[in-house]
Motif scaffolding. Structure first.
Motif, PDB file in Angstrom:
ATOM      1  N   ALA A   1       0.823  -1.221   0.000  1.00  0.00           N
ATOM      2  CA  ALA A   1       0.000   0.000   0.000  1.00  0.00           C
ATOM      3  C   ALA A   1       0.849   1.260   0.000  1.00  0.00           C
ATOM      4  O   ALA A   1       0.373   2.325  -0.399  1.00  0.00           O
ATOM      5  N   GLU A   2       2.124   1.131   0.409  1.00  0.00           N
ATOM      6  CA  GLU A   2       2.968   2.324   0.462  1.00  0.00           C
ATOM      7  C   GLU A   2       3.145   2.970  -0.911  1.00  0.00           C
ATOM      8  O   GLU A   2       3.356   4.187  -1.014  1.00  0.00           O
ATOM      9  N   GLY A   3       3.057   2.165  -1.983  1.00  0.00           N
ATOM     10  CA  GLY A   3       3.178   2.730  -3.329  1.00  0.00           C
ATOM     11  C   GLY A   3       2.031   3.680  -3.663  1.00  0.00           C
ATOM     12  O   GLY A   3       2.261   4.865  -3.961  1.00  0.00           O
ATOM     13  N   PRO A   4       0.778   3.199  -3.625  1.00  0.00           N
ATOM     14  CA  PRO A   4      -0.357   4.099  -3.855  1.00  0.00           C
ATOM     15  C   PRO A   4      -0.409   5.256  -2.861  1.00  0.00           C
ATOM     16  O   PRO A   4      -0.745   6.387  -3.241  1.00  0.00           O
ATOM     17  N   LEU A   5      -0.069   5.012  -1.592  1.00  0.00           N
ATOM     18  CA  LEU A   5      -0.104   6.084  -0.596  1.00  0.00           C
ATOM     19  C   LEU A   5       0.943   7.162  -0.902  1.00  0.00           C
ATOM     20  O   LEU A   5       0.684   8.362  -0.720  1.00  0.00           O
ATOM     21  N   GLN A   6       2.095   6.749  -1.388  1.00  0.00           N
ATOM     22  CA  GLN A   6       3.119   7.711  -1.777  1.00  0.00           C
ATOM     23  C   GLN A   6       2.625   8.573  -2.934  1.00  0.00           C
ATOM     24  O   GLN A   6       2.824   9.800  -2.954  1.00  0.00           O
ATOM     25  N   ALA A   7       1.958   7.942  -3.911  1.00  0.00           N
ATOM     26  CA  ALA A   7       1.422   8.692  -5.051  1.00  0.00           C
ATOM     27  C   ALA A   7       0.353   9.680  -4.602  1.00  0.00           C
ATOM     28  O   ALA A   7       0.281  10.812  -5.113  1.00  0.00           O
TER      29      ALA A   7
ATOM     30  N   ASN B   1       0.633   7.546  10.641  1.00  0.00           N
ATOM     31  CA  ASN B   1       1.232   8.521  11.546  1.00  0.00           C
ATOM     32  C   ASN B   1       1.478   9.867  10.868  1.00  0.00           C
ATOM     33  O   ASN B   1       1.440  10.914  11.527  1.00  0.00           O
ATOM     34  N   ARG B   2       1.716   9.840   9.556  1.00  0.00           N
ATOM     35  CA  ARG B   2       1.948  11.083   8.813  1.00  0.00           C
ATOM     36  C   ARG B   2       0.642  11.747   8.375  1.00  0.00           C
ATOM     37  O   ARG B   2       0.654  12.835   7.802  1.00  0.00           O
ATOM     38  N   GLY B   3      -0.492  11.070   8.630  1.00  0.00           N
ATOM     39  CA  GLY B   3      -1.787  11.650   8.308  1.00  0.00           C
ATOM     40  C   GLY B   3      -2.212  11.482   6.866  1.00  0.00           C
ATOM     41  O   GLY B   3      -3.223  12.070   6.438  1.00  0.00           O
ATOM     42  N   ILE B   4      -1.493  10.676   6.091  1.00  0.00           N
ATOM     43  CA  ILE B   4      -1.873  10.446   4.691  1.00  0.00           C
ATOM     44  C   ILE B   4      -3.045   9.471   4.612  1.00  0.00           C
ATOM     45  O   ILE B   4      -3.977   9.658   3.838  1.00  0.00           O
ATOM     46  N   ALA B   5      -3.001   8.415   5.415  1.00  0.00           N
ATOM     47  CA  ALA B   5      -4.120   7.475   5.517  1.00  0.00           C
ATOM     48  C   ALA B   5      -4.937   7.809   6.758  1.00  0.00           C
ATOM     49  O   ALA B   5      -4.388   8.186   7.795  1.00  0.00           O
ATOM     50  N   ASP B   6      -6.260   7.701   6.637  1.00  0.00           N
ATOM     51  CA  ASP B   6      -7.146   8.020   7.763  1.00  0.00           C
ATOM     52  C   ASP B   6      -7.331   6.840   8.706  1.00  0.00           C
ATOM     53  O   ASP B   6      -7.420   7.017   9.915  1.00  0.00           O
ATOM     54  N   CYS B   7      -7.433   5.643   8.138  1.00  0.00           N
ATOM     55  CA  CYS B   7      -7.570   4.453   8.983  1.00  0.00           C
ATOM     56  C   CYS B   7      -7.211   3.216   8.180  1.00  0.00           C
ATOM     57  O   CYS B   7      -7.141   3.251   6.943  1.00  0.00           O
ATOM     58  N   THR B   8      -6.973   2.133   8.898  1.00  0.00           N
ATOM     59  CA  THR B   8      -6.676   0.868   8.243  1.00  0.00           C
ATOM     60  C   THR B   8      -7.453  -0.252   8.923  1.00  0.00           C
ATOM     61  O   THR B   8      -7.728  -0.188  10.134  1.00  0.00           O
ATOM     62  N   ILE B   9      -7.820  -1.258   8.154  1.00  0.00           N
ATOM     63  CA  ILE B   9      -8.574  -2.405   8.670  1.00  0.00           C
ATOM     64  C   ILE B   9      -7.648  -3.616   8.627  1.00  0.00           C
ATOM     65  O   ILE B   9      -7.205  -4.036   7.553  1.00  0.00           O
ATOM     66  N   CYS B  10      -7.360  -4.167   9.798  1.00  0.00           N
ATOM     67  CA  CYS B  10      -6.381  -5.249   9.918  1.00  0.00           C
ATOM     68  C   CYS B  10      -7.074  -6.608   9.953  1.00  0.00           C
ATOM     69  O   CYS B  10      -8.237  -6.724  10.347  1.00  0.00           O
TER      70      CYS B  10
END
Length: 332
Positions: free
Chosen positions: A253-259, A284-293
């Motif tokens: 997911a870091e790829g799409p989140l970086q974009a 932590n950087r505030g780019i994603a609002d939440c994640t479902i584990c």
């Protein structure tokens, strides 16, 4: 009181050793004698006792084979820890593992590697693989127990499935998006791992089907590869600045989140899945609002215990096991 091997032997007029070989598919037993023994065992609901099973299986080693698309996919790190923990907890049975690790979802490679595991003599299989006709046909041809882990196979004779209820995860993600987007028309970009995986498709459909939205772009398929995800999402965002809602349901997911971060879009909502170190960083950087584990440790641990029992008790059966999702929200 349940019938014993000694009593089956007396009723069948054979030795206890012959009964043991017939019940456990060991050694040579004539078809007629074996049929008679199995009929008596079924009629009297024979169940091997735990002590007897431990004694029998402590003498020889059996191997469980696993096929996991875990190369460059940190989600599976905890799942493998769960596998190893279950093996350690049941060390009296002398069960080994052969974990075959592959990258991505090439169905030809998956099928070849599963066939190699079977040819090596594994007594059971735990697999996370593509839901394709060739895979399903082969799995249905096997006579050893198979447990599907993390994603299921359609209409197969697998023993059971252990993993998330993906439609519920998708619906949960939709509910979170509704809370975050109360006052705006949603323009959605769904990002998934592989369109060949049943679980991935169910997760996206559970998300889309539980939302009212203005527009949804086509699903971005990343093959769980961060670089592919980055390039595809970056290209889309360079041409479409109206997107305000992202569901990043893929490993890497870091790829799409970086974009998304580089696009500098404002007033957007971003949901993702899993809690890998990279996902936590973007939370932590505030780019994603939440994640479902998905609780990968429990998936690996539970599936392995079921496979161990299926080796020891040939009549063992088990219902599907759905692991519980956990939602992690960014700190503000």
């Amino acid at each position: 009181m349940a019938i014993t091997i000694k009593e089956i032997a007396q009723k069948a007029g054979v030795s206890r050793g012959t009964v043991d070989r017939a019940l456990n598919n060991r050694g040579q037993v004539s078809p007629l004698v074996k049929e008679k023994i199995l009929k008596i065992a079924k009629e009297y609901d024979y169940r091997p006792n735990s002590a007897g099973r431990i004694l029998s299986y402590s003498k020889t080693k059996s191997t469980i084979g696993f096929l996991l698309p875990c190369v460059d996919n940190p989600f599976f790190d905890d799942l493998i820890l769960g596998i190893n923990s279950a093996i350690s907890e049941n060390d009296s049975f002398k069960i080994d593992t052969n974990i075959v690790k592959v990258k991505g979802f090439n169905e030809v490679e998956h099928l070849e590697r599963i066939k190699e595991l079977v040819a090596s003599g594994v007594k059971a299989l735990g697999i996370c693989t593509t839901d394709t006709k060739e895979l399903r046909t082969y799995i249905n041809s096997l006579t050893i127990p198979v447990v599907t882990i993390n994603t299921d196979l359609t209409n197969t004779k697998r023993l059971c499935y252990v993993g998330p209820d993906y439609r519920k995860i998708g619906a949960t993600a939709a509910g979170m998006v509704k809370l975050m987007n109360r006052n705006k028309d949603m323009v959605i970009l769904p990002v998934s791992g592989s369109l060949k995986l049943k679980g991935h498709n169910e997760r996206i459909s559970g998300f889309i089907n539980n939302l009212e939205y203005k527009k949804s772009y086509n699903i971005v398929e990343t093959n769980d590869d961060a670089n592919i995800g980055y390039e595809k999402v970056k290209s889309i965002l360079n041409q479409n600045r109206d997107i305000n809602t992202f569901f990043i349901a893929t490993a890497g997911a870091e790829g799409p989140l970086q974009a998304i971060m580089e696009s500098k879009l404002s007033n957007i909502s971003v949901l993702t899945v899993d809690d890998t170190p990279k996902v936590k960083e973007f939370l932590n950087r505030g780019i994603a609002d939440c994640t479902i584990c998905q609780d990968p440790f429990s998936q690996g641990n539970t599936a392995t215990k079921i496979l161990i029992n299926s080796i020891i008790d040939k009549s063992f059966s088990h219902e599907d096991v759905f692991t519980n999702p956990v939602i992690t929200i960014k700190q503000v």
